[in-house]
Write an enzyme that holds these catalytic residues in place. Structure first.
Site, short mmCIF file in Angstrom:
data_model
loop_
_atom_site.label_atom_id
_atom_site.label_comp_id
_atom_site.label_asym_id
_atom_site.label_seq_id
_atom_site.Cartn_x
_atom_site.Cartn_y
_atom_site.Cartn_z
N HIS A 264 -22.39 13.55 10.60
CA HIS A 264 -22.29 14.11 9.26
C HIS A 264 -22.35 15.65 9.31
O HIS A 264 -21.46 16.33 8.79
CB HIS A 264 -23.45 13.55 8.41
N GLU A 265 -23.36 16.18 9.96
CA GLU A 265 -23.51 17.64 10.01
C GLU A 265 -22.36 18.27 10.81
O GLU A 265 -21.95 19.40 10.53
CB GLU A 265 -24.87 18.04 10.59
N HIS A 268 -19.55 18.98 8.46
CA HIS A 268 -19.79 20.25 7.74
C HIS A 268 -19.46 21.44 8.65
O HIS A 268 -18.85 22.42 8.24
CB HIS A 268 -21.26 20.34 7.32
N GLU A 303 -18.82 18.21 1.32
CA GLU A 303 -19.31 16.86 1.57
C GLU A 303 -18.16 15.93 1.95
O GLU A 303 -18.37 14.96 2.69
CB GLU A 303 -20.04 16.37 0.31
#
Ligand code: ZN
Length: 511
Positions: A264-265, A268, A303
């Protein structure tokens, strides 16, 4: 020096100040000894004040006037024209908001976070209620100062998701809910039979880190311009595109938390690392409303990238068919007798949990809908803070058909409201929806994309995203970016098609 160059130099220094705040924040959350908190709070407050004074100053107004005259003949796609236009818009908006209101919110954040932490630990909503009432009141005043046409929520949404409104969200949520309900009805009972005992074994941190970092690099995360640390809550933060850091937390008893958290990170981080170098240190890599150094164009767009890499790539069957062997090499004993398909199924179980951060792809948006409904009602005044726990529990019953065990795992579970973030929850769902639109468009435009993904070649996907999303920084609004990249505005269709494709396969409808 031309007027534009002077404008650019002035905003470059503003971006430097914002990057300094980010660095102080990163340090506070990864390295700082606990005793440093009070001094650090003052340092952040000082630099924030300097940045804010610089931005709302008469000098900014003068530089804007001159730069506007210089770029006035340039086309709508000119980054120069867009830099100036966005700076003007934020400048006008922030000058409308009284400084005492902004400092009031900043001060309240400090005490409200403390009160929220204590309330959650003691399972006592009453301890947080007075600060929350005050936070709602200040946000109502903020909405009035910013201005809106239909709903006060529209004004707050502009800070996180420009162009989004309460009315658009209501339509989007209704469509999503209708599409998700039949999936949940099959997947939740179906998941009870899915084997997952192997997730709850001892997974040493070092190997979790090694595997997750291998994947992050395979996705394209550049460690020459990044680094990974440990923190209580995972996050990504950047100090220009050349230093983009990520963090994760490790749960020895449940490896997926760190793995998927890190995917997830990484999503980003790819966004930030992919911004056009020409936009660095400028208005198109600074969130001027929040004075936050960031290259992504909105919370929702950011996101969309974390969720695309975490879920649409990292939680897919081809991903685990390819990478499960490597995971098994890191954890041979823990994963004895488990195969890629079993791991894929375990990682995609659907459960009616009261906790948002534990939610799967099917239930996640239902958690968001509940929060957004409540935020709108609080802001309108149709719901009083005193009645909030009851409204929360009723909402959880309605959306998830379960009862939260207590307020700590109910209305008190999220930090957002204590930090003043009212209006940011919708961006998680907007991100999910946008992710599917981008992914579908990348597939249409890139022949052989799925074959490449299946053999672990992430360059074509990352290349399309860089070309169509990342490199533009904050130059386009979310709607503009979506239309340019996918040919459509925000549309729940591709996301529901993605969910159906995945969960109809995992939990087939009865013929
Ligand atoms: Zn995220």
């Amino acid at each position: 020096m031309t007027a534009y160059e002077e404008f650019q130099g002035y905003f470059a220094e503003l971006n430097d100040l914002c990057c300094v705040i980010n660095l102080l924040t990163w340090d506070a959350r990864t390295q700082m000894p606990p005793g440093g908190a009070a001094a650090r709070g003052r340092q952040v407050a000082t630099v924030t004040r300097l940045a804010n004074e610089r931005f709302v100053s008469d000098t900014t107004g003068r530089l804007l006037d001159a730069a506007e005259a210089e770029v006035s003949g340039e086309g709508p796609d000119s980054y120069r024209a867009r830099s100036v236009a966005q700076a003007r818009e934020a400048f006008t908006l922030l000058r409308r908001v009284p400084t005492e209101l902004m400092s009031g919110i900043a001060e309240l954040k400090m005490v409200a976070q403390q009160a929220w932490q204590e309330a959650r630990a003691a399972n006592d909503f009453g301890r947080f209620a007075p600060d929350l009432s005050r936070m709602v009141e200040l946000n109502r005043r903020l909405a009035e100062a910013i201005g809106y046409q239909e709903h006060p929520y529209d004004a707050l949404l502009q800070r996180y998701e420009p162009g989004m409104t309460a009315a658009r969200l209501r339509g989007l949520f209704a469509t999503l809910r209708e599409g998700i309900a039949p999936l949940l009805a099959r997947a939740a009972p179906g998941s009870e039979a899915v084997r997952a005992d192997f997730l709850d074994r001892d997974y040493p941190e070092e190997q979790q880190r090694a595997f997750a970092l291998e994947i992050a690099q395979a996705f394209g995360y550049d460690l020459n311009r990044g680094r990974l640390d440990r923190s209580a809550h995972p996050f990504e933060i950047s100090f220009t595109r050349d230093d983009v850091r990520i963090t994760t937390r490790y749960n020895r008893r449940y490896a997926p938390a760190a793995l998927f958290g890190l995917f997830h990170e990484t999503g980003h981080a790819l966004y930030e690392q992919g911004v056009d170098p020409a936009l660095a240190r400028g208005p198109l890599t600074t969130d001027l409303l929040d004075l936050y150094a960031v290259g992504g164009t909105s919370y929702g767009t950011h996101e969309s990238q974390s969720r695309l890499w975490e879920n649409m790539v990292g939680r897919s069957r081809p991903f685990w068919q390819l990478h499960f062997a490597a995971l098994q090499r890191h954890f041979p004993e823990q994963l004895t007798g488990v195969d890629a398909e079993a791991f894929y199924r375990a990682a995609n179980r659907v459960r009616r949990s009261p906790i948002r951060v534990e939610a799967d792809e099917v239930t996640y948006n239902l958690h968001i809908m509940l929060r957004v409904e409540i935020e709108m009602a609080l802001l309108e005044g149709s719901l009083a803070v005193a009645d909030l726990p009851a409204a929360w529990n009723a909402g959880v019953r309605e959306y998830l058909e379960i009862d939260p065990p207590d307020d700590s795992r109910g209305v008190l579970q999220d930090i957002h409201w204590s930090t003043g973030l009212i209006g940011s929850f919708p961006t998680y769902t907007v991100g999910n929806v946008m992710a599917a639109q981008f992914f579908a468009a990348a597939r249409r435009a890139t022949p052989g994309l799925d074959t490449a993904l299946a053999r672990g070649d992430y360059a074509p996907l990352r290349g399309w995203l860089t070309e169509n999303v990342y490199r533009h920084g904050r130059a386009y609004s979310p709607d503009e970016l979506l239309n340019r990249a996918t040919g459509a505005s925000l549309d729940a269709g591709p996301y529901l098609a993605y969910l159906r494709g995945k969960y109809d396969d995992l939990f087939p409808p009865q013929a």
